[in-house]
Scaffold this motif. Structure first.
Motif, PDB file in Angstrom:
ATOM      1  N   GLY A   4       0.782  -1.066  -0.146  1.00  0.00           N
ATOM      2  CA  GLY A   4      -0.044   0.080  -0.039  1.00  0.00           C
ATOM      3  C   GLY A   4       0.866   1.336  -0.017  1.00  0.00           C
ATOM      4  O   GLY A   4       2.198   1.206   0.093  1.00  0.00           O
ATOM      5  N   LEU A   5       0.317   2.241  -0.221  1.00  0.00           N
ATOM      6  CA  LEU A   5       0.895   3.717  -0.249  1.00  0.00           C
ATOM      7  C   LEU A   5       1.107   4.461   1.218  1.00  0.00           C
ATOM      8  O   LEU A   5       0.199   4.495   1.683  1.00  0.00           O
ATOM      9  CB  LEU A   5       0.218   4.408  -1.428  1.00  0.00           C
ATOM     10  N   VAL A   6       2.235   4.803   1.671  1.00  0.00           N
ATOM     11  CA  VAL A   6       2.497   5.410   2.650  1.00  0.00           C
ATOM     12  C   VAL A   6       2.778   6.999   2.253  1.00  0.00           C
ATOM     13  O   VAL A   6       3.724   7.443   1.404  1.00  0.00           O
ATOM     14  CB  VAL A   6       3.565   4.924   3.704  1.00  0.00           C
ATOM     15  N   LEU A   7       2.028   7.826   2.770  1.00  0.00           N
ATOM     16  CA  LEU A   7       2.396   9.355   2.557  1.00  0.00           C
ATOM     17  C   LEU A   7       3.321   9.671   3.793  1.00  0.00           C
ATOM     18  O   LEU A   7       3.063   9.613   4.916  1.00  0.00           O
ATOM     19  CB  LEU A   7       1.036  10.172   2.850  1.00  0.00           C
ATOM     20  N   VAL A   8       4.434  10.060   3.180  1.00  0.00           N
ATOM     21  CA  VAL A   8       5.514  10.670   4.217  1.00  0.00           C
ATOM     22  C   VAL A   8       5.676  12.349   4.005  1.00  0.00           C
ATOM     23  O   VAL A   8       5.982  12.650   2.796  1.00  0.00           O
ATOM     24  CB  VAL A   8       6.783  10.034   3.891  1.00  0.00           C
ATOM     25  N   VAL A   9       5.307  13.000   4.967  1.00  0.00           N
ATOM     26  CA  VAL A   9       5.248  14.341   4.941  1.00  0.00           C
ATOM     27  C   VAL A   9       6.482  14.943   5.898  1.00  0.00           C
ATOM     28  O   VAL A   9       6.316  14.896   7.162  1.00  0.00           O
ATOM     29  CB  VAL A   9       3.871  14.914   5.581  1.00  0.00           C
ATOM     30  N   GLU A  10       7.557  15.580   5.432  1.00  0.00           N
ATOM     31  CA  GLU A  10       8.666  15.781   5.963  1.00  0.00           C
ATOM     32  C   GLU A  10       9.280  17.015   5.148  1.00  0.00           C
ATOM     33  O   GLU A  10       9.563  16.801   3.914  1.00  0.00           O
ATOM     34  CB  GLU A  10       9.782  14.572   6.080  1.00  0.00           C
ATOM     35  N   ASP A  11       9.653  18.260   5.770  1.00  0.00           N
ATOM     36  CA  ASP A  11      10.180  19.067   5.063  1.00  0.00           C
ATOM     37  C   ASP A  11      11.770  19.195   4.994  1.00  0.00           C
ATOM     38  O   ASP A  11      12.542  20.100   4.340  1.00  0.00           O
ATOM     39  CB  ASP A  11       9.773  20.477   5.596  1.00  0.00           C
ATOM     40  N   GLU A  12      12.291  17.990   5.507  1.00  0.00           N
ATOM     41  CA  GLU A  12      13.880  18.024   5.409  1.00  0.00           C
ATOM     42  C   GLU A  12      14.034  16.860   4.194  1.00  0.00           C
ATOM     43  O   GLU A  12      13.903  15.659   4.749  1.00  0.00           O
ATOM     44  CB  GLU A  12      14.450  17.504   6.927  1.00  0.00           C
ATOM     45  N   VAL A  43      -3.874  13.233   1.039  1.00  0.00           N
ATOM     46  CA  VAL A  43      -4.585  12.514   1.565  1.00  0.00           C
ATOM     47  C   VAL A  43      -5.930  12.212   0.896  1.00  0.00           C
ATOM     48  O   VAL A  43      -6.351  11.168   0.967  1.00  0.00           O
ATOM     49  CB  VAL A  43      -4.976  12.797   2.995  1.00  0.00           C
ATOM     50  N   ARG A  44      -6.397  13.195   0.357  1.00  0.00           N
ATOM     51  CA  ARG A  44      -7.758  13.247  -0.190  1.00  0.00           C
ATOM     52  C   ARG A  44      -7.755  12.510  -1.449  1.00  0.00           C
ATOM     53  O   ARG A  44      -8.800  11.691  -1.898  1.00  0.00           O
ATOM     54  CB  ARG A  44      -8.330  14.710  -0.372  1.00  0.00           C
ATOM     55  N   THR A  45      -6.723  12.757  -2.286  1.00  0.00           N
ATOM     56  CA  THR A  45      -6.375  12.214  -3.688  1.00  0.00           C
ATOM     57  C   THR A  45      -5.864  11.097  -3.897  1.00  0.00           C
ATOM     58  O   THR A  45      -6.291  10.053  -4.686  1.00  0.00           O
ATOM     59  CB  THR A  45      -5.893  13.093  -4.599  1.00  0.00           C
ATOM     60  N   LEU A  46      -5.053  10.399  -2.853  1.00  0.00           N
ATOM     61  CA  LEU A  46      -4.162   9.174  -2.771  1.00  0.00           C
ATOM     62  C   LEU A  46      -4.767   8.177  -2.170  1.00  0.00           C
ATOM     63  O   LEU A  46      -4.371   7.022  -2.288  1.00  0.00           O
ATOM     64  CB  LEU A  46      -2.806   9.371  -2.614  1.00  0.00           C
ATOM     65  N   SER A  47      -5.521   8.640  -1.074  1.00  0.00           N
ATOM     66  CA  SER A  47      -6.108   7.479   0.106  1.00  0.00           C
ATOM     67  C   SER A  47      -4.964   6.644   0.365  1.00  0.00           C
ATOM     68  O   SER A  47      -5.100   5.373   0.155  1.00  0.00           O
ATOM     69  CB  SER A  47      -7.182   6.710  -0.440  1.00  0.00           C
ATOM     70  N   PRO A  48      -4.017   7.266   1.065  1.00  0.00           N
ATOM     71  CA  PRO A  48      -2.824   6.188   1.517  1.00  0.00           C
ATOM     72  C   PRO A  48      -3.337   5.447   2.746  1.00  0.00           C
ATOM     73  O   PRO A  48      -4.308   5.608   3.397  1.00  0.00           O
ATOM     74  CB  PRO A  48      -1.786   7.173   2.085  1.00  0.00           C
ATOM     75  N   VAL A  49      -2.499   4.343   2.847  1.00  0.00           N
ATOM     76  CA  VAL A  49      -2.748   3.327   3.944  1.00  0.00           C
ATOM     77  C   VAL A  49      -2.294   3.949   5.479  1.00  0.00           C
ATOM     78  O   VAL A  49      -2.918   3.421   6.401  1.00  0.00           O
ATOM     79  CB  VAL A  49      -2.242   1.941   3.771  1.00  0.00           C
ATOM     80  N   ALA A  50      -1.392   4.809   5.375  1.00  0.00           N
ATOM     81  CA  ALA A  50      -0.845   5.414   6.455  1.00  0.00           C
ATOM     82  C   ALA A  50      -0.146   6.661   6.267  1.00  0.00           C
ATOM     83  O   ALA A  50       0.445   6.748   5.048  1.00  0.00           O
ATOM     84  CB  ALA A  50       0.235   4.434   7.338  1.00  0.00           C
ATOM     85  N   VAL A  51      -0.060   7.515   7.012  1.00  0.00           N
ATOM     86  CA  VAL A  51       0.743   8.830   6.989  1.00  0.00           C
ATOM     87  C   VAL A  51       1.733   8.871   7.935  1.00  0.00           C
ATOM     88  O   VAL A  51       1.489   8.911   9.391  1.00  0.00           O
ATOM     89  CB  VAL A  51      -0.284  10.027   7.078  1.00  0.00           C
ATOM     90  N   VAL A  52       3.080   9.098   7.419  1.00  0.00           N
ATOM     91  CA  VAL A  52       4.195   9.572   8.418  1.00  0.00           C
ATOM     92  C   VAL A  52       4.237  11.046   8.405  1.00  0.00           C
ATOM     93  O   VAL A  52       4.544  11.762   7.519  1.00  0.00           O
ATOM     94  CB  VAL A  52       5.454   8.767   7.711  1.00  0.00           C
ATOM     95  N   LEU A  53       3.924  11.686   9.675  1.00  0.00           N
ATOM     96  CA  LEU A  53       3.784  13.163   9.745  1.00  0.00           C
ATOM     97  C   LEU A  53       4.620  13.934  10.473  1.00  0.00           C
ATOM     98  O   LEU A  53       4.600  13.506  11.824  1.00  0.00           O
ATOM     99  CB  LEU A  53       2.401  13.426   9.884  1.00  0.00           C
ATOM    100  N   ASP A  54       5.536  14.654  10.002  1.00  0.00           N
ATOM    101  CA  ASP A  54       6.253  15.591  10.898  1.00  0.00           C
ATOM    102  C   ASP A  54       5.753  16.555  11.557  1.00  0.00           C
ATOM    103  O   ASP A  54       4.850  17.170  10.959  1.00  0.00           O
ATOM    104  CB  ASP A  54       7.521  16.057  10.042  1.00  0.00           C
ATOM    105  N   VAL A  55       5.835  16.894  12.647  1.00  0.00           N
ATOM    106  CA  VAL A  55       5.129  17.857  13.503  1.00  0.00           C
ATOM    107  C   VAL A  55       5.348  19.231  13.108  1.00  0.00           C
ATOM    108  O   VAL A  55       4.781  20.091  13.041  1.00  0.00           O
ATOM    109  CB  VAL A  55       5.343  17.527  15.090  1.00  0.00           C
ATOM    110  N   GLY A  56       6.945  19.464  12.832  1.00  0.00           N
ATOM    111  CA  GLY A  56       7.448  20.795  12.781  1.00  0.00           C
ATOM    112  C   GLY A  56       7.329  21.156  11.264  1.00  0.00           C
ATOM    113  O   GLY A  56       8.152  21.813  10.852  1.00  0.00           O
TER     114      GLY A  56
END
Length: 223
Positions: A4-12, A43-56
């Motif tokens: 499945g697809l994991v969305l990774v949100v990280e600005d580094e 998240v809306r368009t890809l429907s990932p199975v999980a999201v790895v989300l940086d807080v900062g």
């Protein structure tokens, strides 16, 4: 076979690419974003199975992204990446609905393990109904009820409550729950269990079946 697809949100970028490398080695597809607004769109368009989300994250931070997802009824598993241990209680606050967290610096191998663990908690048996008191869990459909009212739970909350309800009146220590539900008892503090128990009690109110056994741990029993 892709898990499945994991969305990774990280600005580094260096961290994002390293995380993506290990997730892909584990068989996941990976989509990278570096901002909170782009994350919500993905998240809306890809429907990932999980999201790895940086807080900062800049502008729209990870807390706001998670809050927006939950407010929209999206309970995709979220794993927070945070820079400070003392943020943990706030990040796993009752209103956020995070499933897990990991602090920087972290092992990308451990992060991949935690993603797998969160998703394993999300799958569950094909069909199974558990009931303790007025609380009922439909494990197959991943739905929870307090009396006739449905209650929204994260995958971690559901996994923890279902484990206790499958073993009614049996008392489990925090260490036992970490091992059974999280799957990596040596990598997390027992405070994690307490925070999730508090989340569950807040959601079920007086109908909560969770009982504290002082000095030992927790059990599920009819109130």
């Amino acid at each position: 076979m892709e898990r499945g697809l994991v969305l990774v949100v990280e600005d580094e970028p260096a961290i994002a690419e390293l995380v993506a490398l290990y997730l892909r080695r584990d068989g996941f597809g990976v989509h990278l974003e570096s901002s909170g607004d782009a994350a919500l769109a993905a998240v809306r368009t890809l429907s990932p199975v999980a999201v790895v989300l940086d807080v900062g994250l800049p502008v729209l931070n990870g807390i706001e992204v998670c809050r927006a997802m939950r407010a929209a009824g999206d309970w995709t598993p979220v794993l927070f990446v945070t820079a400070r241990d003392d943020e943990v209680d706030r990040l796993l606050g009752l209103e956020l609905g995070a499933d897990d967290y990991i602090t920087k610096p972290f092992s990308p191998r451990e992060l991949a393990l935690r993603v797998r663990t969160v998703l394993r908690r999300s799958s569950g048996p094909v069909s199974d109904v558990l009931q303790v008191g007025s609380v009922r869990l439909d494990v197959g459909e991943r739905r929870a009820f307090a009396g006739s009212d449905e209650v929204s739970l994260t995958s971690t909350e559901f996994g923890l409550l279902s484990y206790l309800m499958k073993n009614p009146r049996q008392v489990f220590s925090r260490e036992q729950l970490l091992s059974a539900v999280w799957g990596y008892s040596s990598m997390a503090g027992t405070r994690t269990v307490d925070v999730h128990i508090a989340q569950l009690r807040a959601k079920f109110g007086t109908l909560s079946p969770i009982r504290t056994v002082r000095g030992v741990g927790y059990s599920a029993d009819a109130p």
